[in-house]
Design a protein around this motif. Structure first.
Motif, PDB file in Angstrom:
ATOM      1  N   UNK A 270       0.844  -1.187   0.000  1.00  0.00           N
ATOM      2  CA  UNK A 270       0.000   0.000   0.000  1.00  0.00           C
ATOM      3  C   UNK A 270       0.880   1.237   0.000  1.00  0.00           C
ATOM      4  N   UNK A 271       0.442   2.274  -0.710  1.00  0.00           N
ATOM      5  CA  UNK A 271       1.197   3.521  -0.734  1.00  0.00           C
ATOM      6  C   UNK A 271       0.232   4.695  -0.864  1.00  0.00           C
ATOM      7  N   UNK A 272       0.573   5.792  -0.233  1.00  0.00           N
ATOM      8  CA  UNK A 272      -0.170   7.036  -0.405  1.00  0.00           C
ATOM      9  C   UNK A 272       0.716   8.011  -1.152  1.00  0.00           C
ATOM     10  N   UNK A 273       0.228   8.500  -2.273  1.00  0.00           N
ATOM     11  CA  UNK A 273       0.955   9.463  -3.092  1.00  0.00           C
ATOM     12  C   UNK A 273       0.284  10.821  -2.966  1.00  0.00           C
ATOM     13  N   UNK A 274       1.076  11.837  -2.692  1.00  0.00           N
ATOM     14  CA  UNK A 274       0.544  13.178  -2.492  1.00  0.00           C
ATOM     15  C   UNK A 274       1.198  14.145  -3.467  1.00  0.00           C
ATOM     16  N   UNK A 275       0.390  14.936  -4.131  1.00  0.00           N
ATOM     17  CA  UNK A 275       0.917  15.931  -5.061  1.00  0.00           C
ATOM     18  C   UNK A 275      -0.128  16.350  -6.060  1.00  0.00           C
ATOM     19  N   UNK A 276       0.259  17.206  -6.980  1.00  0.00           N
ATOM     20  CA  UNK A 276      -0.645  17.616  -8.048  1.00  0.00           C
ATOM     21  C   UNK A 276      -0.792  16.480  -9.050  1.00  0.00           C
ATOM     22  N   UNK A 277      -1.949  16.406  -9.672  1.00  0.00           N
ATOM     23  CA  UNK A 277      -2.264  15.281 -10.554  1.00  0.00           C
ATOM     24  C   UNK A 277      -1.220  15.089 -11.642  1.00  0.00           C
ATOM     25  N   UNK A 292       1.238  -1.271  -6.828  1.00  0.00           N
ATOM     26  CA  UNK A 292       0.755  -1.199  -5.453  1.00  0.00           C
ATOM     27  C   UNK A 292      -0.718  -0.787  -5.414  1.00  0.00           C
ATOM     28  N   UNK A 293      -1.349  -1.026  -4.236  1.00  0.00           N
ATOM     29  CA  UNK A 293      -2.596  -0.341  -3.927  1.00  0.00           C
ATOM     30  C   UNK A 293      -2.240   1.123  -3.694  1.00  0.00           C
ATOM     31  N   UNK A 294      -2.959   2.026  -4.329  1.00  0.00           N
ATOM     32  CA  UNK A 294      -2.599   3.439  -4.258  1.00  0.00           C
ATOM     33  C   UNK A 294      -3.770   4.260  -3.727  1.00  0.00           C
ATOM     34  N   UNK A 309      -9.968   8.252 -13.183  1.00  0.00           N
ATOM     35  CA  UNK A 309      -9.726   7.507 -14.426  1.00  0.00           C
ATOM     36  C   UNK A 309      -8.303   7.726 -14.920  1.00  0.00           C
ATOM     37  N   UNK A 310      -7.827   8.952 -14.857  1.00  0.00           N
ATOM     38  CA  UNK A 310      -6.477   9.247 -15.327  1.00  0.00           C
ATOM     39  C   UNK A 310      -5.422   8.591 -14.432  1.00  0.00           C
ATOM     40  N   UNK A 311      -5.665   8.608 -13.123  1.00  0.00           N
ATOM     41  CA  UNK A 311      -4.726   7.957 -12.213  1.00  0.00           C
ATOM     42  C   UNK A 311      -4.660   6.453 -12.465  1.00  0.00           C
ATOM     43  N   UNK A 312      -5.810   5.842 -12.718  1.00  0.00           N
ATOM     44  CA  UNK A 312      -5.837   4.397 -12.924  1.00  0.00           C
ATOM     45  C   UNK A 312      -5.199   3.977 -14.243  1.00  0.00           C
ATOM     46  N   UNK A 313      -5.034   4.905 -15.158  1.00  0.00           N
ATOM     47  CA  UNK A 313      -4.312   4.583 -16.380  1.00  0.00           C
ATOM     48  C   UNK A 313      -2.845   4.305 -16.088  1.00  0.00           C
ATOM     49  N   UNK A 321      -9.157   8.188  -3.471  1.00  0.00           N
ATOM     50  CA  UNK A 321      -8.786   9.522  -3.948  1.00  0.00           C
ATOM     51  C   UNK A 321      -9.285  10.559  -2.950  1.00  0.00           C
ATOM     52  N   UNK A 322      -8.379  11.462  -2.585  1.00  0.00           N
ATOM     53  CA  UNK A 322      -8.735  12.553  -1.666  1.00  0.00           C
ATOM     54  C   UNK A 322      -8.246  13.862  -2.255  1.00  0.00           C
ATOM     55  N   UNK A 323      -9.071  14.875  -2.160  1.00  0.00           N
ATOM     56  CA  UNK A 323      -8.695  16.206  -2.660  1.00  0.00           C
ATOM     57  C   UNK A 323      -8.346  17.081  -1.464  1.00  0.00           C
ATOM     58  N   UNK A 324      -7.073  17.501  -1.408  1.00  0.00           N
ATOM     59  CA  UNK A 324      -6.592  18.293  -0.289  1.00  0.00           C
ATOM     60  C   UNK A 324      -5.696  19.414  -0.833  1.00  0.00           C
TER      61      UNK A 324
END
Length: 384
Positions: A270-277, A292-294, A309-313, A321-324
């Motif tokens: 598992x990983x959490x990725x943070x940043x602009x799309x 990984x699970x993201x 959809x774009x991330x899953x590509x 998905x979280x918007x912060x």
């Protein structure tokens, strides 16, 4: 005697709607291999074998297959029930399968009836305390005050310690509960009652040589002889940094001799990725995360369109998905009417855009577009 302490298998649980059965099978097959390699005599499962009180046929099949693999590897199995389990379904045929070396302990009336095991040093008595819900237990013991989990566990241990004193020898206890010495965290299976978490002090478990606890999903050592093993899989992103495995417990002639940690494989990390799309989609540093699970936390000032959809590509297993936004507009005490008073129409539109986009006002293109639309509107309103 060598024991392997596990808990919280949660067979049948989903991860963000995805089945975990295949991954759990991989981990539990590795557990059976470890039983063979380490010469484990007994595998302990301290509750929450299933995730649902009515497990699916596939979940039941997985449990049967894993039990068979562990027995083929040479270990007996002792299981007790957790708050997710149905004591009726988990305990079905318990009377018969104990002859195959699989001991399922789910009944409160047999708390002081241990599984009798032996090694070269003599007997080892293994007691199982099923998850004891006071409101369901108290009607069976009208002369005992059983309003809290602490009272229920104290009652259970009183019976167990009385039996231990008569039998002698070494002893092990399994229990599924939440102890006061474990701080609340996101990976905890909570028992919510009026008044908050119903905690059990670790001192309740004084007496046995080892106490194998379940209920929280991360390993924890409360004392040398009282421990949580955690779950074999990661079941939430809050568990990302928690190790997966079990405790290898060795008993000698005098009792507890050694406890070591046994790692189990993590089929998909598992990983959490943070940043602009756009950064997440392009950054080569995230290449290893593509399997990984993201969980993506987007910090764009303006919420991106079609982000999942774009991330899953790029990350096929992106499931959360979280918007912060990195910059949040400062709260303004004035009412909306006061803020737009005596402003032009163009300024009002600009204020609105900045409000809904966390402080980001109109771009040059948007200003031009608004200007054109307002002029067009003015022309339509001019009398012919």
């Amino acid at each position: 005697m060598k024991l392997l302490h596990t808990s919280d298998w949660h067979i049948g649980r989903t991860f963000h709607t995805h089945s975990t059965l295949a991954h759990l099978r991989t981990v539990l097959d590795a557990l059976a291999d470890a039983v063979r390699e380490q010469g484990v005599d007994v595998v302990l499962v301290a509750g929450d074998v299933f995730d649902l009180s009515m497990p699916s046929a596939d979940a039941m099949t997985l449990l049967s297959d894993v039990f068979r693999s562990i027995r083929d590897a040479g270990a007996q199995i002792v299981v007790t029930s957790g708050n997710h389990d149905s004591i009726t379904r988990l305990g079905f045929h318990a009377e018969w399968i104990r002859h195959a070396g699989i001991h399922v302990l789910t009944q409160h009336h047999s708390l002081d009836e241990p599984v009798p095991l032996t090694d070269e040093h003599g007997p080892v008595h293994v007691y199982g305390i099923p998850y004891l819900e006071p409101s369901l237990l108290r009607h069976s013991y009208l002369d005992v005050d059983l309003r809290t989990h602490e009272q229920a566990l104290a009652f259970a241990m009183q019976r167990i310690n009385a039996d231990r004193a008569q039998r002698g020898g070494r002893s092990v206890v399994l229990s599924h509960c939440f102890t006061a010495d474990v701080a609340a965290s996101d990976g905890v299976e909570r028992d919510i009652t009026s008044g908050g978490l119903d905690l059990v002090p670790t001192s309740v478990f004084d007496g046995p040589d080892y106490v194998a606890l379940g209920h929280i999903h991360g390993r924890a050592q409360l004392s040398e002889r009282v421990r949580y093993s955690g779950a074999p899989l990661h079941y939430s992103f809050s568990e990302t940094d928690k190790l997966r495995g079990g405790w290898l417990v060795e008993l000698d002639a005098d009792g507890l001799a050694d406890v070591t940690w046994l790692d189990l494989p993590v089929p998909r990390r598992l990983v959490q990725l943070t940043g602009e799309l756009e950064t997440l989609l392009a950054d080569a540093a995230h290449a290893e995360c593509e399997s990984h699970w993201v969980k993506a936390v987007l910090t764009d000032q303006v919420r991106p369109m079609d982000a999942m959809r774009r991330l899953q590509q790029r990350f096929p297993h992106c499931v959360a998905l979280e918007y912060r936004p990195s910059v949040v507009a400062e709260a303004i005490a004035a009412s909306y009417g006061d803020r737009v008073k005596e402003k032009t129409d163009a300024q009002i539109v600009g204020e609105f855009l900045a409000y809904v986009r966390n402080g980001v006002g109109p771009s040059e293109y948007e200003r031009g577009l608004v200007h054109e639309l307002l002029i067009e509107q003015d022309l339509r309103e001019v009398p012919a």
